[in-house]
Design an enzyme around this catalytic site. Structure first.
Site, PDB file in Angstrom:
ATOM      1  NE  ARG A   1       3.231  -6.706  -2.991  1.00 35.50           N
ATOM      2  CZ  ARG A   1       2.126  -6.164  -2.937  1.00 35.50           C
ATOM      3  NH1 ARG A   1       0.471  -5.446  -3.097  1.00 35.50           N
ATOM      4  NH2 ARG A   1       2.896  -5.743  -1.224  1.00 35.50           N
TER       5      ARG A   1
ATOM      6  CG  HIS B   1       1.661 -10.681  -0.662  1.00 31.95           C
ATOM      7  ND1 HIS B   1       0.875 -10.182  -0.118  1.00 31.95           N
ATOM      8  CD2 HIS B   1       2.998  -9.877  -1.151  1.00 31.95           C
ATOM      9  CE1 HIS B   1       1.657  -7.952  -0.325  1.00 31.95           C
ATOM     10  NE2 HIS B   1       3.299  -8.413  -0.615  1.00 31.95           N
TER      11      HIS B   1
ATOM     12  CD1 TRP C   1      12.112  -0.827  -5.993  1.00 33.51           C
ATOM     13  CD2 TRP C   1       9.797  -1.301  -6.645  1.00 33.51           C
ATOM     14  NE1 TRP C   1      10.987  -0.686  -5.248  1.00 33.51           N
ATOM     15  CE2 TRP C   1       9.337  -1.217  -5.454  1.00 33.51           C
ATOM     16  CE3 TRP C   1       9.058  -1.786  -7.557  1.00 33.51           C
ATOM     17  CZ2 TRP C   1       8.654  -2.065  -5.118  1.00 33.51           C
ATOM     18  CZ3 TRP C   1       7.753  -2.609  -6.789  1.00 33.51           C
ATOM     19  CH2 TRP C   1       7.744  -2.607  -5.580  1.00 33.51           C
TER      20      TRP C   1
END
Ligand code: HEM
Length: 304
Positions: free
Chosen positions: A59, A63, A203
């Protein structure tokens, strides 16, 4: 003897000079394979989240890259501006200090590597070590020295918003609908944290394995709305409310143009891997001005 020694010295001096001219010194000095391996060896930690720092490193790479704006050629992984306030304090970057602090340990041992290169290499390593595709990677990012190049808040996507917002954000970087869906498939790993984004849960049931289960879960399961203690809501699977989808993802799934790619990747993991690898390489190279001769690396997976 003296003459010989002098000649050898001259020859040596000359060959050093030509090496300096042909091979960029920085690249020659940095052992990226070794750095990859050191990161790979740090990923597992049974006390952290689901047992791996892979998702949060991945991540961070997204980002630090996803702030790119193609019109102004600003943002992106070049500069590693998330080292500075205000960018490190942007709401979307909450929790990424975990990843930055972990990689700081690697940087302390290899201070020659730029943070932009280290953070993107960390993402490549995380994806591969979690079972994802091989991502060809190139060094060449140069760190910003002050906060002046920090991007304004709001360049990263908001999980509560509709598909038009998602398109606006990713079109700004230069991606098309197919690439957007492939990239969002990154949510096959990792989880949401109430104290970071206000959303909660992974998820799917295998959040440290990079596969196409994100897509099969989305397509095959029934999703119901759930109100959260943070005051916002999300979707959860009816038969297992521990797994979730962001409002933005269901808005995307219900969009005709996006849906065909969700269905394609649910059916075909190889196609997902192929398209993801291309789109993710593009993402981590946005705004990086590579010099001629910057070598491309394909790292061998260590722990799978
Ligand atoms: C529609 C666009 C996207 C939205 C709205 C979105 C939003 C979010 C949110 C809200 C979280 C939870 C953060 C937390 O609470 O810790 C998250 C986590 C994550 N996102 Fe995304 N994201 C998007 C696209 C992407 C893309 C393109 C990638 C990678 C290519 C990605 C990779 C991840 C990963 C790996 C995590 C888990 C991090 C962890 O476990 O700590 N996301 N995302």
């Amino acid at each position: 003897m003296t003459a010989l020694g002098g000649a050898a010295g001259y020859y040596y001096h000359n060959s050093e000079k030509s090496i300096k001219k042909d091979i960029p010194q920085k690249e020659k000095a940095i052992d990226y394979e070794k750095i990859y391996k050191e990161i790979a060896d740090m990923l597992e930690d049974e006390d952290y989240d689901d047992g791996s720092y892979g998702p949060v490193l991945f991540r961070l790479s997204w980002h630090c890259s996803g702030t790119y704006d193609k019109k102004t050629d600003t943002g992106g992984s070049n500069g590693a501006t998330m080292r500075f306030l205000p960018e490190s304090g942007h709401g979307a970057n909450k929790g990424l200090d975990v990843a930055r602090n972990l990689l700081d340990k690697v940087h302390a041992k290899h201070p020659e590597i730029s943070y932009g290169d280290l953070w993107t290499l960390g993402g490549v390593c995380a994806v591969q070590e979690m079972g994802g595709p091989t991502i060809p990677w190139r060094p060449g990012r140069e760190d910003a020295l002050t906060a002046k190049q920090c991007t304004p808040d709001g360049r990263l996507p908001d999980g509560m918003k509709k598909q038009d917002h998602i398109r606006e954000i990713f079109y700004r970087m230069g991606f098309n609908d197919q690439e957007i869906v492939a990239l969002v498939g990154g949510h096959t790993v990792g989880r949401c944290h109430l104290d970071r984004s206000g959303f909660e849960g992974p998820w799917n049931e295998a959040p440290t394995i990079f596969d196409n289960e994100y897509f099969t879960a989305l397509v095959e399961r029934e999703w119901v709305k759930k109100q959260l203690p943070s005051g916002i809501w999300q979707w959860v699977a009816k038969e297992n409310p521990d797994v979730m989808m962001l409002p933005a993802e269901i808005y995307m799934y219900n969009d005709k143009e996006f849906r065909k790619y969700f269905e394609l990747y649910a059916k075909d993991q190889d196609k997902f891997f192929e398209d993801f690898a291309k789109a993710y390489k593009k993402l981590i190279e946005l705004g990086v001005h590579f010099k001629d001769g910057d070598k491309e690396y394909k790292f061998k997976t260590v722990n799978v």
